[in-house]
Design a protein around this motif. Structure first.
Motif, mmCIF file in Angstrom:
data_model
loop_
_atom_site.group_PDB
_atom_site.id
_atom_site.type_symbol
_atom_site.label_atom_id
_atom_site.label_comp_id
_atom_site.label_asym_id
_atom_site.label_seq_id
_atom_site.Cartn_x
_atom_site.Cartn_y
_atom_site.Cartn_z
ATOM 1 N N THR A 1 0.865 -1.203 0.000
ATOM 2 C CA THR A 1 0.000 0.000 0.000
ATOM 3 C C THR A 1 0.885 1.231 0.000
ATOM 4 N N ASP A 2 0.267 2.392 -0.141
ATOM 5 C CA ASP A 2 1.034 3.628 0.033
ATOM 6 C C ASP A 2 1.446 3.738 1.501
ATOM 7 N N ILE A 3 2.660 4.202 1.708
ATOM 8 C CA ILE A 3 3.085 4.476 3.095
ATOM 9 C C ILE A 3 2.624 5.901 3.420
ATOM 10 N N SER A 4 2.036 6.041 4.591
ATOM 11 C CA SER A 4 1.501 7.360 4.948
ATOM 12 C C SER A 4 2.630 8.383 5.111
ATOM 13 N N THR A 5 2.334 9.629 4.706
ATOM 14 C CA THR A 5 3.329 10.690 4.901
ATOM 15 C C THR A 5 2.933 11.585 6.082
ATOM 16 N N GLU A 6 1.861 11.223 6.748
ATOM 17 C CA GLU A 6 1.450 11.970 7.949
ATOM 18 C C GLU A 6 2.184 11.394 9.167
ATOM 19 N N GLY A 7 2.450 12.210 10.143
ATOM 20 C CA GLY A 7 2.991 11.696 11.412
ATOM 21 C C GLY A 7 4.443 11.216 11.317
ATOM 22 N N ASP A 8 4.778 10.252 12.166
ATOM 23 C CA ASP A 8 6.168 9.797 12.290
ATOM 24 C C ASP A 8 6.557 8.899 11.093
ATOM 25 N N PRO A 9 7.450 9.376 10.251
ATOM 26 C CA PRO A 9 7.752 8.599 9.034
ATOM 27 C C PRO A 9 8.350 7.216 9.311
ATOM 28 N N LEU A 10 9.180 7.123 10.359
ATOM 29 C CA LEU A 10 9.784 5.810 10.628
ATOM 30 C C LEU A 10 8.725 4.818 11.088
ATOM 31 N N GLU A 11 7.807 5.324 11.898
ATOM 32 C CA GLU A 11 6.733 4.461 12.349
ATOM 33 C C GLU A 11 5.897 3.991 11.151
ATOM 34 N N ASN A 12 5.703 4.887 10.212
ATOM 35 C CA ASN A 12 4.904 4.524 9.031
ATOM 36 C C ASN A 12 5.604 3.460 8.182
ATOM 37 N N ILE A 13 6.917 3.627 8.042
ATOM 38 C CA ILE A 13 7.663 2.618 7.247
ATOM 39 C C ILE A 13 7.610 1.269 7.979
ATOM 40 N N ALA A 14 7.784 1.334 9.298
ATOM 41 C CA ALA A 14 7.769 0.087 10.081
ATOM 42 C C ALA A 14 6.389 -0.569 10.010
ATOM 43 N N ASN A 15 5.354 0.223 10.208
ATOM 44 C CA ASN A 15 4.006 -0.355 10.197
ATOM 45 C C ASN A 15 3.647 -0.953 8.840
ATOM 46 N N ALA A 16 4.114 -0.298 7.785
ATOM 47 C CA ALA A 16 3.809 -0.813 6.444
ATOM 48 C C ALA A 16 4.394 -2.215 6.299
ATOM 49 N N PHE A 17 5.595 -2.416 6.833
ATOM 50 C CA PHE A 17 6.187 -3.762 6.736
ATOM 51 C C PHE A 17 5.377 -4.762 7.559
ATOM 52 N N LEU A 18 4.959 -4.332 8.750
ATOM 53 C CA LEU A 18 4.239 -5.264 9.630
ATOM 54 C C LEU A 18 2.903 -5.701 9.045
ATOM 55 N N THR A 19 2.184 -4.722 8.492
ATOM 56 C CA THR A 19 0.798 -5.055 8.113
ATOM 57 C C THR A 19 0.565 -5.151 6.614
ATOM 58 N N ASP A 20 1.415 -4.533 5.826
ATOM 59 C CA ASP A 20 1.139 -4.502 4.386
ATOM 60 C C ASP A 20 2.352 -4.893 3.552
#
Ligand code: SF4
Ligand code: SF4
Lengths: 432, 388
Positions: B277-296
């Protein structure tokens, strides 16, 4: 690491004790359907024996079953069954021996059927194959499978992040699953008590392994160490039995040392110690005695080995289980096992051992099955040769697949290696 | 630009084991750094945010003569580490400032140490991804892991990576992935217009070009290919699985298609579409990159599947989503992750009555006749089966 090696080799009190311990663990496992004891399957490197004991769960180690079957010449057929079931010839034979054993009715070394495990504890230390192995077992057993991801020491150190990650998994994934499977509530003080006993046994094991620093070593730290590490690397670390075993073993070796004796081999007392070697890589199990004989009959004794560190590196940098910080210490234990350390550290360790144990050089037994050990070993050999100035040698066998043990080749290689060591000595003597 | 022009350029990039385009990129401005990564996945966003060029090192390919590499690896280890070492010792990677060795298998893991010993002047890091997918456990570990990666890149480049740099790079890669996925979707819709060898070359180009340039290239390709006259053949449709690390020779991809199979999905180069999916650009970018790996992120054999029921279902989904009629397993010889995973995948396909065949390759396999014959027989049997 099993009773089969030991029974016909040495009849010391420690040996009999170990035999009894191993037999009782298999009985505990195979009688689980009657007694209601819960059984967990897990791996040797980074195993959580003290923790498993806190829940009265019995520990079954498929690697040990595979090597035990190999020593009884049973794995050839098991591997071939697994290959017929669609498993590739190219992959780790421990896995195939285990799957083949299941296909043949999953009979334990005591002749009784193994019960299905109640839990698969995937402590993923030092080897990616573990992950696939338990996904394959889970497909059969459909039992709870808990993954403990143990980060690799890629940068040669354990960071706080790595430690916290493992501790969190222990607290929030592993322990709750064990509670659920066993119905026993976790008691951290019980864990501390077991860990105290682990540390005691570890002290004695280290003393035994380091006795090989004596010139005229009283032990063989590869073939002989296979039985020394048996209890502590498997289902007994943290038990009173292990404490007693290592204390007995230590006193026996102390006695040998005092008498100036060398190692005991399957053919009796070893003759003159002519060559002192450090060995990297696991042994071959299918032809264990024959393999060992190629060393001892030529007077070669192994004074240190990496295999004696797969289930914990206690002697090299002093790790002990720490009852004061039980979960952190378990985490560090898992991360510190030999194959979870990066190649530069493993190389330095081997070079240091060659020096500290006054060895003639490093011999690598490269295992076809095992990329975890094998990938990078050729470079390790060159590096250790360059750093120590001592010649090295490389042989290739497999763990449990009899197709990959070629006695003539191995023997030739070893003999040329011993000649090379002789030449080097003579060269050194002439130069002096 | 015509399809031919685009693909010719990709082919030049593919065949160039000296990585001239990446060297040119580096030389264009003083202080530029290049970071190489082994298959399967590293978060390129982070390298890009540090102002560096991430390039995929996917082995030496079919034509590289391996002379030194064999002295470092036993015959029973796959070919990619030895050809990668060959690239290193023949100075073909001497412009690379850092190398990342992602969490893939014991061979790649140990290669990180080989690199440290052989090329001590290069920053070499093993890069771990979590096997625990809870945000508070694996996510936290991964976020800190990413932070450590940033710190080492900052040190390497003498730069500071801000959250805005990261957000900007996330956008660049979101756009790149969008076009990668469009190309894959286009091939599913009209495989006769997009031979898989072309798609492969187009994706390989993305492993050495800056992402912005690669995105443009994919846009140009899709525009050009739509106008290309290409005849639909009576081929069957297959998903190819197992080639995620060591890459097959281009000839193998061509042979499969020549034998009558349109490859409508594959796992050749997963780095560019691992995140689904698209990685969100809102909020903490590292958290977004990490979450994308975990869930998507896409499943692959080196990633633990926590649910036994879910194991391998993804492959059947790929088959359905791409309208495929069968699966070809093509794994590199001695590739433990792929080969140990295969029996589990066979069972899923058996349950769902999806036909499959399997063969092995090495990146320098020369003889394609057996593969062509096997794929041809498979195609025929699928056609017969669907006609019945
Ligand atoms: S690859 Fe090596 S460490 Fe891993 S399971 Fe096989 S023998 Fe054991
Ligand atoms: S081809 Fe397979 S075994 Fe070889 S490095 Fe890649 S993932 Fe590992």
């Amino acid at each position: 690491m099993c009773a089969d090696v030991t029974t016909d080799v040495i009849k010391d009190a420690s040996m009999l004790k170990q035999k009894e311990m191993i037999a009782s663990n298999y009985d505990k496992i195979t009688s689980a359907p009657e007694t209601g004891v819960k059984v967990s399957s897990t791996f040797v490197p980074g195993n959580l024996n003290e923790l498993t004991m806190c829940f009265d769960i019995a520990n079954n180690l498929p690697e040990i079953n595979a090597l035990s079957n190999a020593m009884r010449k049973k794995t050839g057929a098991m591997i071939s069954d697994a290959e017929k079931m669609g498993h590739s010839e190219d992959v780790c034979t421990y896995v195939k021996a285990d799957l083949g054993m299941m296909a043949k009715g999953n009979i334990a070394p005591n002749g009784k059927p193994m019960p299905n495990p109640d839990m698969l504890l995937l402590s993923y230390t030092g080897c990616y194959t573990f992950l696939k192995w338990f996904e394959l077992l889970r497909e059969q057993y459909k039992c709870p499978t808990v993954m403990l991801h143990v980060p690799y020491e890629g940068e040669g150190k354990i960071t706080k992040n790595m430690r916290d990650y493992v501790v969190k998994q222990l607290k929030e994934e592993v322990i709750p699953t064990m509670e659920q499977v066993s119905g026993v509530k976790f008691d951290i003080d019980r864990l501390r008590e077991y860990m105290k006993d682990s540390a005691k046994a570890e002290d004695d094991l280290v003393w035994v392994l380091q006795s090989a620093k004596n010139v005229r070593s009283p032990i063989d730290a590869y073939f002989g160490a296979v039985y020394y590490i048996g209890p502590i690397f498997s289902a007994f670390r943290g038990t009173k039995d292990a404490v007693e075993y290592y204390s007995l073993l230590r006193s026996e070796i102390e006695e040998r040392l005092a008498k100036g004796l060398g190692p005991v081999t399957p053919e009796g007392e070893m003759g003159e110690e002519k060559y002192r070697l450090v060995v990297e890589g696991p042994p071959n199990w299918t032809n264990f005695r024959e393999f060992w004989k190629m060393f001892h009959e030529d007077g070669a004794v192994v004074v240190a080995s990496s295999y004696s560190k797969v289930g914990g590196v206690y002697d090299y940098d002093g790790f002990r289980h720490d009852p004061q910080n039980p979960l952190e210490s378990l985490a560090e234990y898992c991360m510190g096992c030999y194959t979870n350390r990066n190649l530069p550290d493993r190389t330095t360790m081997m070079a240091d051992l060659v020096e500290e144990y006054q060895a003639d050089g490093l011999l690598i037994n490269s295992i076809k099955s095992c990329n975890s050990f094998a990938a990078g070993e050729l470079l390790m050999l060159r590096e250790v040769e360059a750093r120590t100035g001592k010649p090295g040698a490389f042989i290739e066998t497999d763990l449990v697949d009899p197709r990959y043990f070629s006695p003539a080749n191995v023997k030739n290689r070893l003999e040329s290696y011993f000649q090379m060591i002789e030449q080097k000595r003579q060269g050194g003597a002439q130069a002096a | 630009m015509s399809v031919k022009e685009i693909i010719d350029r990709c082919e030049v990039l593919f065949e160039d084991v000296n990585f001239t385009s990446a060297r040119e990129w580096k030389d264009a401005k003083p202080g530029r750094k290049v970071v190489g990564y082994l298959p399967i996945y590293v978060p390129c966003e982070i390298i890009h945010a540090a102002g560096m060029l991430p390039i995929g090192i996917l082995g030496g390919g079919s034509d590289l003569e391996v002379i030194h590499g064999d002295a470092y690896y036993q015959s029973y280890i796959c070919r990619i580490p030895r050809s990668t070492v060959e690239l290193g010792v023949t100075n073909r990677l001497d412009f690379i400032d850092g190398m990342l060795f992602p969490s893939t298998c014991d061979v790649i893991r140990n290669l990180s140490g080989v690199w440290k010993l052989m090329f001590p002047e290069v920053m070499a890091r093993y890069f771990d991804t979590p096997q625990n997918y809870r945000k508070d456990i694996g996510g936290e570990f991964y976020k800190n892991d990413l932070r450590e990666l940033i710190e080492s890149l900052e040190e390497l480049g003498g730069v500071k990576v801000t959250d805005d740099d990261l957000r900007n790079s996330i956008e660049v890669y979101n756009e790149n992935r969008k076009w990668v996925n469009k190309v894959y979707q286009y091939r599913k819709d009209k495989p006769w217009k997009t031979p898989s060898a072309e798609i492969y070359l187009l994706m390989r180009a993305g492993e050495v070009l800056p992402p912005e340039e690669h995105t443009q290239m994919m846009q140009d390709y899709l525009a050009a290919v739509e106008n290309e006259e290409r005849r639909m053949k009576d081929n069957c449709r297959v998903v190819l699985n197992g080639s995620f690390c060591e890459q097959p020779p281009l000839g193998m991809i061509k042979s499969i298609e020549l034998a009558g199979c349109y490859i409508v999905d594959d796992d050749f180069i997963m780095a560019n579409r691992m995140i689904t999916t698209d990685i969100s650009t809102e909020g903490d970018p590292l958290e977004n990159i990490a979450n994308a790996f975990l869930t998507d992120s896409m499943p692959f054999p080196s990633k633990f599947e926590p649910s036994e029921e879910e194991k391998g279902l993804y492959l059947a989904d790929y088959v359905r989503q791409s309208g495929a009629e069968g699966v070809i397993f093509a794994a590199a010889s001695f590739c433990d992750p792929a080969l140990l995973d295969q029996p589990l995948l066979y069972h899923v396909l058996d349950d769902q009555k999806i036909p499959y065949i399997a063969f092995q390759f090495a990146e320098n396999s020369g003889q394609m006749q057996p593969i062509r014959e096997q794929a041809g027989t498979f195609a025929d049997s699928i056609k017969l089966w669907s006609a019945a």
